[in-house]
Design an enzyme around this catalytic site. Structure first.
Site, mmCIF file in Angstrom:
data_model
loop_
_atom_site.group_PDB
_atom_site.id
_atom_site.type_symbol
_atom_site.label_atom_id
_atom_site.label_comp_id
_atom_site.label_asym_id
_atom_site.label_seq_id
_atom_site.Cartn_x
_atom_site.Cartn_y
_atom_site.Cartn_z
ATOM 1 C CG HIS A 149 14.048 -6.765 -10.452
ATOM 2 N ND1 HIS A 149 15.399 -6.935 -10.238
ATOM 3 C CD2 HIS A 149 13.420 -7.531 -9.513
ATOM 4 C CE1 HIS A 149 15.578 -7.750 -9.208
ATOM 5 N NE2 HIS A 149 14.395 -8.126 -8.760
ATOM 6 C CB CYS A 177 17.728 -9.070 -11.560
ATOM 7 S SG CYS A 177 17.533 -7.956 -12.981
ATOM 8 C CG HIS A 207 14.415 -10.812 -6.271
ATOM 9 N ND1 HIS A 207 14.178 -9.471 -6.418
ATOM 10 C CD2 HIS A 207 14.345 -11.045 -4.925
ATOM 11 C CE1 HIS A 207 13.968 -8.908 -5.237
ATOM 12 N NE2 HIS A 207 14.059 -9.843 -4.314
#
Length: 307
Positions: free
Chosen positions: A265, A209, A277
């Site tokens: 994240h 990520c 993402h």
């Protein structure tokens, strides 16, 4: 064995930085070989073993071909390096970890005329006789020696080589990539929809990520911290309470315990309540509607690095 701390560069198309000298398993041999076999490695890596890269803390990050690092120590066939273009709280000089000695080599001094950044997902690098030499990954940056109408002549770990101008962007130096907008960073990221997630990934063979956000913003002239937890503490703070202030290209951060725990994240705000993402192991780069998702209740920060 401690060594003189001098700059080396990655000598394979993508070099994985491991947590310890013995972190790589037998199944990871294609990733620690030279030449590295990234595609073969990832195609043969089952979900459980891929997940273990994270859960067993085996991988830290990756270096691209020609990317510099400081060598701190050698143990057997491995070298402890610091990735100086990847800011991290783990080391004030950059991101630390271990890489096979065979995948790095000392920096060569050159009177560079600038730098060429690979702007396509993957591109062929040619030797001076126009024979295929190596496939380069997005955001690989190499010093320019000369140029003609079609090619940059670049200095690489393999010596002088040719890089097509169609697939490269000129920069005055490795840390002076021309600035582009946050929306352009998002547009670059959309090119990787459906790309499988890879823990520690920093290339179009797989991004994690924060590697995804780092690389899309790097391509737009912004060197940001490598990890999500560090990225969430830099840039311009934007209120998480008023989504009307969020702009396409802002970074949204998510934390455990409904946003009160550790940052886990990051992704780009895509606009219209959506997130671009690199999701997680077993999933891919995607555009997600936040409303009704698990992530909706975990937003803990919004940061703006580009306008």
């Amino acid at each position: 064995m401690p060594v003189e701390k001098k700059e080396w560069v990655c000598a394979v198309k993508v070099g994985t930085i491991w947590t310890e000298p013995n972190s790589a398993r037998e199944i990871d041999i294609p990733a620690i070989s030279k030449p590295v076999l990234l595609g073969e490695w990832l195609e043969a890596l089952p979900y459980k073993e891929r997940l273990a890269l994270c859960d067993e803390n085996r991988v830290q990050t990756q270096l691209l071909y020609g990317e510099p690092g400081l060598v701190e120590e050698r143990v057997g066939e491995g070298a402890k390096v610091v990735s100086i273009l990847q800011p991290s709280k783990k080391d004030s000089r950059g991101y630390p970890g271990w890489i096979p000695l065979s995948q790095i080599q000392p920096t060569k001094q050159v009177d560079a005329k600038g730098s060429a950044r690979v702007s396509s997902a993957k591109v062929q690098l040619w030797d001076l006789q126009h024979n295929p030499l190596l496939v380069l990954a997005f955001n690989t940056i190499l010093p320019i020696i000369s140029e003609d109408e079609v090619f940059y002549t670049v200095l690489t770990p393999h010596g002088k080589a040719l890089l097509s101008k169609v697939h490269a962007q000129f920069a005055s130096s490795v840390d002076q990539i021309p600035k582009r907008s946050a929306e352009e960073a998002v547009a670059l990221g959309v090119n990787y929809l459906d790309l499988p997630y890879l823990w520690g990934g920093m290339s179009p063979y797989g991004y994690d990520c924060s590697g995804f956000s780092y690389n899309m913003l790097k391509a737009c002239g912004y060197i940001i911290p490598r990890d999500a937890s560090d990225q969430a503490k830099s840039g311009e703070e934007i209120s998480i309470q008023d989504p009307s202030l969020w702009k396409k290209g802002d970074l949204l951060f998510f934390a455990n315990d409904e946003g009160t725990g550790t940052v886990r994240h990051v992704g780009f705000y895509y606009g219209n309540g959506q997130l671009l993402h690199s999701h997680s192991t077993g999933k891919t780069v995607e555009i997600l509607r936040l409303a009704g998702s698990v992530l909706e209740k975990e937003i803990c920060a919004v940061r703006r690095y580009a306008v």
